[in-house]
Design an enzyme around this catalytic site. Sequence first.
Site, PDB file in Angstrom:
ATOM      1  N   ASP A 143       0.826  -1.210   0.000  1.00 43.99           N
ATOM      2  CA  ASP A 143       0.000   0.000   0.000  1.00 43.99           C
ATOM      3  C   ASP A 143       0.862   1.262   0.000  1.00 43.99           C
ATOM      4  O   ASP A 143       1.954   1.270   0.575  1.00 43.99           O
ATOM      5  CB  ASP A 143      -0.863   0.051   1.261  1.00 43.99           C
ATOM      6  N   HIS A 203       3.494  -2.401   4.050  1.00 43.23           N
ATOM      7  CA  HIS A 203       3.843  -1.046   3.626  1.00 43.23           C
ATOM      8  C   HIS A 203       5.362  -1.002   3.498  1.00 43.23           C
ATOM      9  O   HIS A 203       6.059  -1.257   4.475  1.00 43.23           O
ATOM     10  CB  HIS A 203       3.390  -0.022   4.662  1.00 43.23           C
TER      11      HIS A 203
END
Length: 255
Positions: A69, A216
Amino acid sequence: MGAFASGAVQANRLPGYPHMSVVARAFVAVFAIAAAALWLLSRSPQYQLFGELVDRVETDDRLIALTFDDGPARENTPRILAMLAALDVKATFYLVGEAISYHPEEARAIVAAGHEVGNHSYTHSRMLLRSPGFVASEVERTSALIREIGYTGAIHFRPPYGKKLFTLPYYLWRQDIKTITWSVAPESNLPSHASPEAIAAYVLEHARPGDIVLLHVMFKVREHSLAAVPLIVQGLRESGYRLVTVSELLAHGET
Ligand SMILES: [Zn+2]
């Protein structure tokens, strides 16, 4: 004696709201329960009110999708792309429209490397209690940029912070856009300083066929997540898993 007396006065004043009727109290209780239920729904990776939400896929095949993400970002995009190329893994990147506009070369490199790209909104705002116009603009501007960087596959949406309630799911449902969340989120379940080994161990311990892993890796604060990627890939492969994109995973099973 003085302390005792003042305690008694306090006790008389404090409990409840003495002049609230039973009906009013029931109303407050129902309102509080409804608010709590909506809050839980807004942050649930498994449920939303409209349209299709996928947090994992039911399959007996040992397939797992790695998803990243945020970003693209200047420094870490080349690093994660080099890592995935060395590992021969295709992953799925949920990109932020504004970041694509700042770093179009990095965004194009993700597409050129053959990874799947999804929509992670334009400004990475919490999509709660937003107007239909705001939601449409966030999704449509980002999808237009994803086409501009050369991506031709299906574009799925991942809500920033996993947040959604009314307008976002309704819009995505009407536009026939799938909401993709995740079923394995090591960073949400470990301390922020967890080592790469701990992050990988969490994924290997929780992984089941059909899972979607959230990581992430785009920013400096997530160095340990980036360093965990090769450990995760090696560990999953040793357990017989094959790493696929989200669309490949969707094609494999009933959701
Ligand atoms: Zn995000």
